[in-house]
Design a protein around this motif. Sequence first.
Motif, PDB file in Angstrom:
ATOM      1  N   SER A 262       0.840  -1.190   0.000  1.00 21.70           N
ATOM      2  CA  SER A 262       0.000   0.000   0.000  1.00 21.70           C
ATOM      3  C   SER A 262       0.881   1.249   0.000  1.00 21.70           C
ATOM      4  CB  SER A 262      -0.933   0.001   1.213  1.00 21.70           C
ATOM      5  OG  SER A 262      -0.194  -0.021   2.401  1.00 21.70           O
ATOM      6  N   PRO A 263       0.392   2.357  -0.565  1.00 22.59           N
ATOM      7  CA  PRO A 263       1.188   3.588  -0.565  1.00 22.59           C
ATOM      8  C   PRO A 263       1.311   4.161   0.843  1.00 22.59           C
ATOM      9  CG  PRO A 263      -0.958   3.953  -1.560  1.00 22.59           C
ATOM     10  CD  PRO A 263      -0.867   2.498  -1.277  1.00 22.59           C
ATOM     11  N   VAL A 264       2.390   4.902   1.072  1.00 23.89           N
ATOM     12  CA  VAL A 264       2.654   5.480   2.395  1.00 23.89           C
ATOM     13  C   VAL A 264       2.210   6.943   2.387  1.00 23.89           C
ATOM     14  CG1 VAL A 264       4.409   5.857   4.159  1.00 23.89           C
ATOM     15  CG2 VAL A 264       4.656   3.968   2.561  1.00 23.89           C
ATOM     16  N   ARG A 265       1.429   7.332   3.404  1.00 26.48           N
ATOM     17  CA  ARG A 265       0.970   8.718   3.519  1.00 26.48           C
ATOM     18  C   ARG A 265       2.129   9.640   3.892  1.00 26.48           C
ATOM     19  NH1 ARG A 265      -1.916   9.943   7.628  1.00 26.48           N
ATOM     20  NH2 ARG A 265      -1.187   8.193   8.847  1.00 26.48           N
ATOM     21  N   GLY A 266       1.973  10.939   3.677  1.00 28.24           N
ATOM     22  CA  GLY A 266       3.018  11.931   3.902  1.00 28.24           C
ATOM     23  C   GLY A 266       3.635  11.950   5.287  1.00 28.24           C
ATOM     24  N   PRO A 267       2.842  12.130   6.363  1.00 24.72           N
ATOM     25  CA  PRO A 267       3.433  12.178   7.704  1.00 24.72           C
ATOM     26  C   PRO A 267       4.129  10.867   8.091  1.00 24.72           C
ATOM     27  CG  PRO A 267       1.182  13.010   7.749  1.00 24.72           C
ATOM     28  CD  PRO A 267       1.416  12.448   6.377  1.00 24.72           C
ATOM     29  N   ARG A 268       3.578   9.747   7.650  1.00 22.04           N
ATOM     30  CA  ARG A 268       4.196   8.453   7.965  1.00 22.04           C
ATOM     31  C   ARG A 268       5.520   8.294   7.208  1.00 22.04           C
ATOM     32  NH1 ARG A 268       4.092   3.651  10.242  1.00 22.04           N
ATOM     33  NH2 ARG A 268       4.534   1.780   9.026  1.00 22.04           N
ATOM     34  N   ARG A 269       5.596   8.834   5.979  1.00 20.50           N
ATOM     35  CA  ARG A 269       6.853   8.786   5.209  1.00 20.50           C
ATOM     36  C   ARG A 269       7.961   9.497   5.973  1.00 20.50           C
ATOM     37  NH1 ARG A 269       6.396  11.145  -0.467  1.00 20.50           N
ATOM     38  NH2 ARG A 269       8.396  10.150  -0.657  1.00 20.50           N
ATOM     39  N   ASP A 270       7.639  10.691   6.500  1.00 27.52           N
ATOM     40  CA  ASP A 270       8.620  11.450   7.280  1.00 27.52           C
ATOM     41  C   ASP A 270       9.040  10.668   8.522  1.00 27.52           C
ATOM     42  OD1 ASP A 270       8.394  13.529   5.477  1.00 27.52           O
ATOM     43  OD2 ASP A 270       6.992  14.677   6.711  1.00 27.52           O
ATOM     44  N   ALA A 271       8.057  10.118   9.230  1.00 28.72           N
ATOM     45  CA  ALA A 271       8.339   9.396  10.473  1.00 28.72           C
ATOM     46  C   ALA A 271       9.220   8.172  10.209  1.00 28.72           C
ATOM     47  CB  ALA A 271       7.032   8.974  11.145  1.00 28.72           C
ATOM     48  N   LEU A 272       8.895   7.404   9.160  1.00 30.55           N
ATOM     49  CA  LEU A 272       9.700   6.223   8.830  1.00 30.55           C
ATOM     50  C   LEU A 272      11.116   6.613   8.432  1.00 30.55           C
ATOM     51  CD1 LEU A 272       7.199   4.030   6.775  1.00 30.55           C
ATOM     52  CD2 LEU A 272       8.134   3.502   9.015  1.00 30.55           C
ATOM     53  N   ALA A 273      11.243   7.675   7.624  1.00 32.93           N
ATOM     54  CA  ALA A 273      12.564   8.105   7.164  1.00 32.93           C
ATOM     55  C   ALA A 273      13.444   8.513   8.347  1.00 32.93           C
ATOM     56  CB  ALA A 273      12.437   9.251   6.176  1.00 32.93           C
ATOM     57  N   ILE A 274      12.888   9.298   9.265  1.00 29.75           N
ATOM     58  CA  ILE A 274      13.667   9.738  10.431  1.00 29.75           C
ATOM     59  C   ILE A 274      14.012   8.549  11.318  1.00 29.75           C
ATOM     60  CG2 ILE A 274      13.524  11.097  12.563  1.00 29.75           C
ATOM     61  CD1 ILE A 274      11.960  13.194  10.896  1.00 29.75           C
ATOM     62  N   ARG A 275      13.053   7.645  11.529  1.00 24.24           N
ATOM     63  CA  ARG A 275      13.290   6.465  12.368  1.00 24.24           C
ATOM     64  C   ARG A 275      14.388   5.588  11.762  1.00 24.24           C
ATOM     65  NH1 ARG A 275       8.232   3.164  12.492  1.00 24.24           N
ATOM     66  NH2 ARG A 275       7.438   5.110  13.343  1.00 24.24           N
ATOM     67  N   TRP A 276      14.320   5.328  10.449  1.00 22.82           N
ATOM     68  CA  TRP A 276      15.331   4.498   9.790  1.00 22.82           C
ATOM     69  C   TRP A 276      16.701   5.155   9.824  1.00 22.82           C
ATOM     70  CZ3 TRP A 276      12.050   3.186   4.839  1.00 22.82           C
ATOM     71  CH2 TRP A 276      11.035   2.287   5.189  1.00 22.82           C
ATOM     72  N   LEU A 277      16.749   6.482   9.691  1.00 23.62           N
ATOM     73  CA  LEU A 277      18.017   7.219   9.742  1.00 23.62           C
ATOM     74  C   LEU A 277      18.670   7.056  11.114  1.00 23.62           C
ATOM     75  CD1 LEU A 277      19.859   9.307   8.227  1.00 23.62           C
ATOM     76  CD2 LEU A 277      18.549  11.071   9.400  1.00 23.62           C
ATOM     77  N   ILE A 278      17.887   7.207  12.178  1.00 24.78           N
ATOM     78  CA  ILE A 278      18.425   7.105  13.541  1.00 24.78           C
ATOM     79  C   ILE A 278      18.866   5.682  13.839  1.00 24.78           C
ATOM     80  CG2 ILE A 278      17.817   7.282  15.990  1.00 24.78           C
ATOM     81  CD1 ILE A 278      15.908   9.620  15.091  1.00 24.78           C
ATOM     82  N   ILE A 279      18.068   4.692  13.442  1.00 24.97           N
ATOM     83  CA  ILE A 279      18.417   3.286  13.690  1.00 24.97           C
ATOM     84  C   ILE A 279      19.699   2.917  12.950  1.00 24.97           C
ATOM     85  CG2 ILE A 279      17.693   0.902  13.245  1.00 24.97           C
ATOM     86  CD1 ILE A 279      14.799   1.850  13.845  1.00 24.97           C
ATOM     87  N   ALA A 280      19.808   3.336  11.687  1.00 25.83           N
ATOM     88  CA  ALA A 280      21.004   3.040  10.894  1.00 25.83           C
ATOM     89  C   ALA A 280      22.236   3.708  11.494  1.00 25.83           C
ATOM     90  CB  ALA A 280      20.808   3.486   9.450  1.00 25.83           C
ATOM     91  N   ALA A 281      22.073   4.932  12.004  1.00 26.28           N
ATOM     92  CA  ALA A 281      23.201   5.636  12.627  1.00 26.28           C
ATOM     93  C   ALA A 281      23.632   4.925  13.910  1.00 26.28           C
ATOM     94  CB  ALA A 281      22.819   7.078  12.927  1.00 26.28           C
ATOM     95  N   ARG A 282      22.670   4.448  14.694  1.00 23.40           N
ATOM     96  CA  ARG A 282      22.998   3.750  15.950  1.00 23.40           C
ATOM     97  C   ARG A 282      23.693   2.420  15.680  1.00 23.40           C
ATOM     98  NH1 ARG A 282      17.661   5.438  18.943  1.00 23.40           N
ATOM     99  NH2 ARG A 282      18.413   7.363  19.873  1.00 23.40           N
ATOM    100  N   GLU A 283      23.377   1.786  14.540  1.00 22.40           N
ATOM    101  CA  GLU A 283      23.956   0.474  14.239  1.00 22.40           C
ATOM    102  C   GLU A 283      25.346   0.555  13.622  1.00 22.40           C
ATOM    103  OE1 GLU A 283      20.993  -1.399  11.843  1.00 22.40           O
ATOM    104  OE2 GLU A 283      19.808  -2.023  13.587  1.00 22.40           O
TER     105      GLU A 283
END
Length: 158
Positions: A88-109
């Motif tokens: 399913s397509p991702v809505r705008g606010p959820r896109r931002d939230a996922l992008a920021i979450r993935w960025l932080i997780i990748a940086a921590r790893e």
Amino acid sequence: MRSKPAIIRPVIPDSVYGSPLISKLINGVMQDGKKSVAAAQVYKCFDLIRSQTGSDPLAGFLTALENIKPQMEVRSRRIGGAAYQVPSPVRGPRRDALAIRWLIIAARERSNSQFHTFAEKLSAEIIDALNNAGGAVKKKNDTHRMAEANKAFAHFRW
């Protein structure tokens, strides 16, 4: 089912760059309620980006975020006793939230041998995302690949 829609509170922009997305990044980085520590790490990261790339760190961060934001995702849907992964397509606010979450997780790893502070790890991840590389962009590509693989179940979308 909800009785009424959830109230979306406005995000207060950060004090240095005046961007609500950086404010969300600081809130995501924050641990144990220590917002000033998180803010210091994020601003230090932006200083590192400025020194390494020689360009505006806010523009670089926004471009990196665009490279991380997913277009499609898979959601689990139960039909007749079986669970299907429905793209399913991702809505705008959820896109931002996922992008920021993935960025932080990748940086921590990221490994500790090369980088010492979280600011260094985060700046390296943002610079990698600028070049369409790194853990966060890989996560987006994996999500898109999974949505593509399950395209046959798209007719179950609700």
